[in-house]
Design a protein around this motif. Structure first.
Motif, PDB file in Angstrom:
ATOM      1  N   ASP A 183      14.912 -11.090  -0.196  1.00  0.00           N
ATOM      2  CA  ASP A 183      14.073 -10.954  -1.389  1.00  0.00           C
ATOM      3  C   ASP A 183      12.668 -10.534  -0.973  1.00  0.00           C
ATOM      4  OD1 ASP A 183      12.727 -11.144  -3.738  1.00  0.00           O
ATOM      5  OD2 ASP A 183      13.127 -13.273  -4.077  1.00  0.00           O
ATOM      6  N   PHE A 184      12.334  -9.259  -1.169  1.00  0.00           N
ATOM      7  CA  PHE A 184      10.990  -8.769  -0.866  1.00  0.00           C
ATOM      8  C   PHE A 184      10.111  -8.754  -2.119  1.00  0.00           C
ATOM      9  CE2 PHE A 184      12.981  -7.480   3.063  1.00  0.00           C
ATOM     10  CZ  PHE A 184      11.956  -7.543   3.992  1.00  0.00           C
ATOM     11  N   GLU A 185      10.530  -9.429  -3.158  1.00  0.00           N
ATOM     12  CA  GLU A 185       9.719  -9.641  -4.366  1.00  0.00           C
ATOM     13  C   GLU A 185       8.971  -8.406  -4.861  1.00  0.00           C
ATOM     14  OE1 GLU A 185       7.107 -12.936  -3.804  1.00  0.00           O
ATOM     15  OE2 GLU A 185       8.732 -14.363  -3.542  1.00  0.00           O
ATOM     16  N   PRO A 186       9.504  -7.565  -5.678  1.00  0.00           N
ATOM     17  CA  PRO A 186      10.755  -7.713  -6.415  1.00  0.00           C
ATOM     18  C   PRO A 186      11.920  -6.960  -5.772  1.00  0.00           C
ATOM     19  CG  PRO A 186       9.478  -5.962  -7.402  1.00  0.00           C
ATOM     20  CD  PRO A 186       8.678  -6.467  -6.231  1.00  0.00           C
ATOM     21  N   HIS A 187      11.674  -6.243  -4.689  1.00  0.00           N
ATOM     22  CA  HIS A 187      12.723  -5.438  -4.061  1.00  0.00           C
ATOM     23  C   HIS A 187      13.680  -6.346  -3.267  1.00  0.00           C
ATOM     24  CE1 HIS A 187      14.379  -1.909  -1.962  1.00  0.00           C
ATOM     25  NE2 HIS A 187      14.338  -2.652  -0.882  1.00  0.00           N
TER      26      HIS A 187
ATOM     27  N   ALA B  64       0.818  -1.220   0.000  1.00  0.00           N
ATOM     28  CA  ALA B  64       0.000   0.000   0.000  1.00  0.00           C
ATOM     29  C   ALA B  64       0.852   1.270   0.000  1.00  0.00           C
ATOM     30  CB  ALA B  64      -0.918  -0.005   1.212  1.00  0.00           C
ATOM     31  N   ASN B  65       2.147   1.126   0.307  1.00  0.00           N
ATOM     32  CA  ASN B  65       3.041   2.296   0.422  1.00  0.00           C
ATOM     33  C   ASN B  65       4.286   2.088  -0.444  1.00  0.00           C
ATOM     34  OD1 ASN B  65       1.984   4.099   2.902  1.00  0.00           O
ATOM     35  ND2 ASN B  65       1.629   1.933   3.336  1.00  0.00           N
ATOM     36  N   PRO B  66       4.121   2.154  -1.771  1.00  0.00           N
ATOM     37  CA  PRO B  66       5.267   1.851  -2.647  1.00  0.00           C
ATOM     38  C   PRO B  66       6.436   2.828  -2.514  1.00  0.00           C
ATOM     39  CG  PRO B  66       3.376   2.649  -3.907  1.00  0.00           C
ATOM     40  CD  PRO B  66       2.886   2.438  -2.518  1.00  0.00           C
ATOM     41  N   ASP B  67       6.212   3.964  -1.861  1.00  0.00           N
ATOM     42  CA  ASP B  67       7.326   4.901  -1.669  1.00  0.00           C
ATOM     43  C   ASP B  67       8.219   4.516  -0.503  1.00  0.00           C
ATOM     44  OD1 ASP B  67       6.400   6.337  -3.753  1.00  0.00           O
ATOM     45  OD2 ASP B  67       5.378   7.858  -2.550  1.00  0.00           O
ATOM     46  N   ILE B  68       7.808   3.482   0.252  1.00  0.00           N
ATOM     47  CA  ILE B  68       8.624   3.005   1.376  1.00  0.00           C
ATOM     48  C   ILE B  68       9.119   1.596   1.038  1.00  0.00           C
ATOM     49  CG2 ILE B  68       8.653   2.429   3.844  1.00  0.00           C
ATOM     50  CD1 ILE B  68       8.005   5.313   3.650  1.00  0.00           C
ATOM     51  N   VAL B  69      10.414   1.356   1.280  1.00  0.00           N
ATOM     52  CA  VAL B  69      10.992   0.038   0.967  1.00  0.00           C
ATOM     53  C   VAL B  69      11.872  -0.432   2.133  1.00  0.00           C
ATOM     54  CG1 VAL B  69      11.014   0.326  -1.548  1.00  0.00           C
ATOM     55  CG2 VAL B  69      12.976   1.110  -0.202  1.00  0.00           C
ATOM     56  N   PRO B  70      12.075  -1.734   2.262  1.00  0.00           N
ATOM     57  CA  PRO B  70      13.040  -2.210   3.255  1.00  0.00           C
ATOM     58  C   PRO B  70      14.463  -1.785   2.866  1.00  0.00           C
ATOM     59  CG  PRO B  70      11.519  -3.963   2.622  1.00  0.00           C
ATOM     60  CD  PRO B  70      11.335  -2.845   1.629  1.00  0.00           C
ATOM     61  N   LEU B  71      15.160  -1.173   3.805  1.00  0.00           N
ATOM     62  CA  LEU B  71      16.568  -0.796   3.585  1.00  0.00           C
ATOM     63  C   LEU B  71      17.480  -1.948   3.962  1.00  0.00           C
ATOM     64  CD1 LEU B  71      18.893   1.206   3.076  1.00  0.00           C
ATOM     65  CD2 LEU B  71      18.612   2.002   5.436  1.00  0.00           C
ATOM     66  N   CYS B  72      17.184  -2.606   5.076  1.00  0.00           N
ATOM     67  CA  CYS B  72      17.968  -3.779   5.464  1.00  0.00           C
ATOM     68  C   CYS B  72      17.194  -4.584   6.496  1.00  0.00           C
ATOM     69  CB  CYS B  72      19.350  -3.393   6.015  1.00  0.00           C
ATOM     70  SG  CYS B  72      19.318  -2.468   7.546  1.00  0.00           S
ATOM     71  N   VAL B  73      17.616  -5.837   6.624  1.00  0.00           N
ATOM     72  CA  VAL B  73      17.114  -6.720   7.669  1.00  0.00           C
ATOM     73  C   VAL B  73      18.251  -6.869   8.682  1.00  0.00           C
ATOM     74  CG1 VAL B  73      16.408  -9.091   8.190  1.00  0.00           C
ATOM     75  CG2 VAL B  73      15.584  -7.970   6.099  1.00  0.00           C
ATOM     76  N   ILE B  74      17.948  -6.668   9.960  1.00  0.00           N
ATOM     77  CA  ILE B  74      18.936  -6.908  11.023  1.00  0.00           C
ATOM     78  C   ILE B  74      18.596  -8.258  11.628  1.00  0.00           C
ATOM     79  CG2 ILE B  74      19.976  -6.061  13.163  1.00  0.00           C
ATOM     80  CD1 ILE B  74      18.858  -3.258  12.469  1.00  0.00           C
TER      81      ILE B  74
END
Ligand SMILES: C[S@@+](CC[C@H](N)C(=O)[O-])C[C@H]1O[C@@H](n2cnc3c(N)ncnc32)[C@H](O)[C@@H]1O
Length: 258
Positions: A239-243, A189-199
């Motif tokens: 892999d957040f598909e596709p990000h 719902a918020n394509p302007d926000i993406v995962p930067l990293c997983v800790i």
């Protein structure tokens, strides 16, 4: 070279955070890992280096373990908002939070304690506590239900500054499998926000965190993370598909397949 081979955590980038992580963190009752605290403090330093300034907040401050680490990474004049219902496991938790902040060097001028239900809070309420400034870093560690996380994410997104980061606790935790459903719905719902990293998790209590950023900041931040955390990057990524984004872990091995 890794900064701290013994504990296998990166440098947090602030001497005050380093001192607190070395002697203090484990004495404050709480849940997040030292690995995650070191990374988040270093991310705050990275924001400073990139010209991103302003207040920070934690939803679910509890007794202050993680909050104190974040607050030690603030720049002069910046404040930390500590939000919690402060009723669990008993009403004394708020006093213990205040005492822990005092004991570990976070004076009242650097923080605001907000007793309340994050789910009932409007963005204007949270921003008012920050003196009208948008937040550059929000750690979400409150109620662990799908609906509560969705509300906390909406609140954080509405209050986020340009270049801000949202950090989600207890991701992929075996005790809270449905939180990922809320995260996936939020990302769609918020394509302007993406995962930067997983800790990656340290233990079942010191669980995995996701760090989210604005899409426009992703490449700039990721390029810096590749240098800063180069010894903690698990080679395959998430892999957040596709990000795709980086996975930061204390265990960077791959499966032995031959
Ligand atoms: C897992 S603990 C947080 C641990 C803490 N971040 C640390 O570093 O040790 C979760 C906290 O969320 C708080 N909480 C639960 N529901 C909440 C809500 N609706 N609004 C604000 N805080 C909430 C609880 O009171 C509890 O202190």
């Amino acid at each position: 070279m890794k900064q701290d081979m013994k504990a296998n955590i990166p440098s947090p980038g602030h001497p005050e955070v380093e001192a607190y992580l070395a002697d203090g963190y484990e004495r404050v009752v709480g849940m997040s890992s030292r690995f995650a605290a070191a990374i988040c403090a270093r991310l705050l330093r990275l924001q400073t280096e990139e010209g991103v300034a302003g207040p920070i907040a934690e939803i679910g401050a509890f007794e202050g373990r993680f909050f104190i680490a974040l607050a030690h990474a603030l720049e002069p004049g910046e404040i930390g908002l500590a939000l919690d219902i402060f009723a669990w496991p008993d009403p004394g938790v708020e006093q213990r939070f205040e005492a822990n902040c005092a004991r570990h060097g976070i004076g009242p001028e650097r923080r605001r304690t907000i007793k309340g239900d994050a789910g009932m809070m409007a963005p204007s309420d949270l921003l008012a506590h920050a003196g009208g400034e948008r937040l550059r870093f929000i750690h979400i560690d409150g109620e662990h239900s799908r609906s509560a996380l969705s509300k906390d994410l909406a609140l954080a997104t509405a209050c986020l500054s340009e270049g801000g980061l949202i950090v989600l606790d207890d991701m992929l935790h075996p005790g809270y499998p449905t939180l990922m459903v809320a995260v996936q719905a939020y990302l769609e719902a918020n394509p302007d926000i993406v995962p930067l990293c997983v800790i990656d998790r340290e233990t079942i209590v010191g669980a995995t965190k996701f760090v989210l950023c604005q899409r426009a900041w992703f490449e700039r931040y990721e390029a810096r993370l590749l240098e800063i955390f180069k010894d903690w990057i698990w080679p395959l990524g998430a892999d957040f598909e596709p990000h795709w984004c980086l996975v930061l872990s204390q265990d960077t091995r791959l499966a032995e397949i031959v």
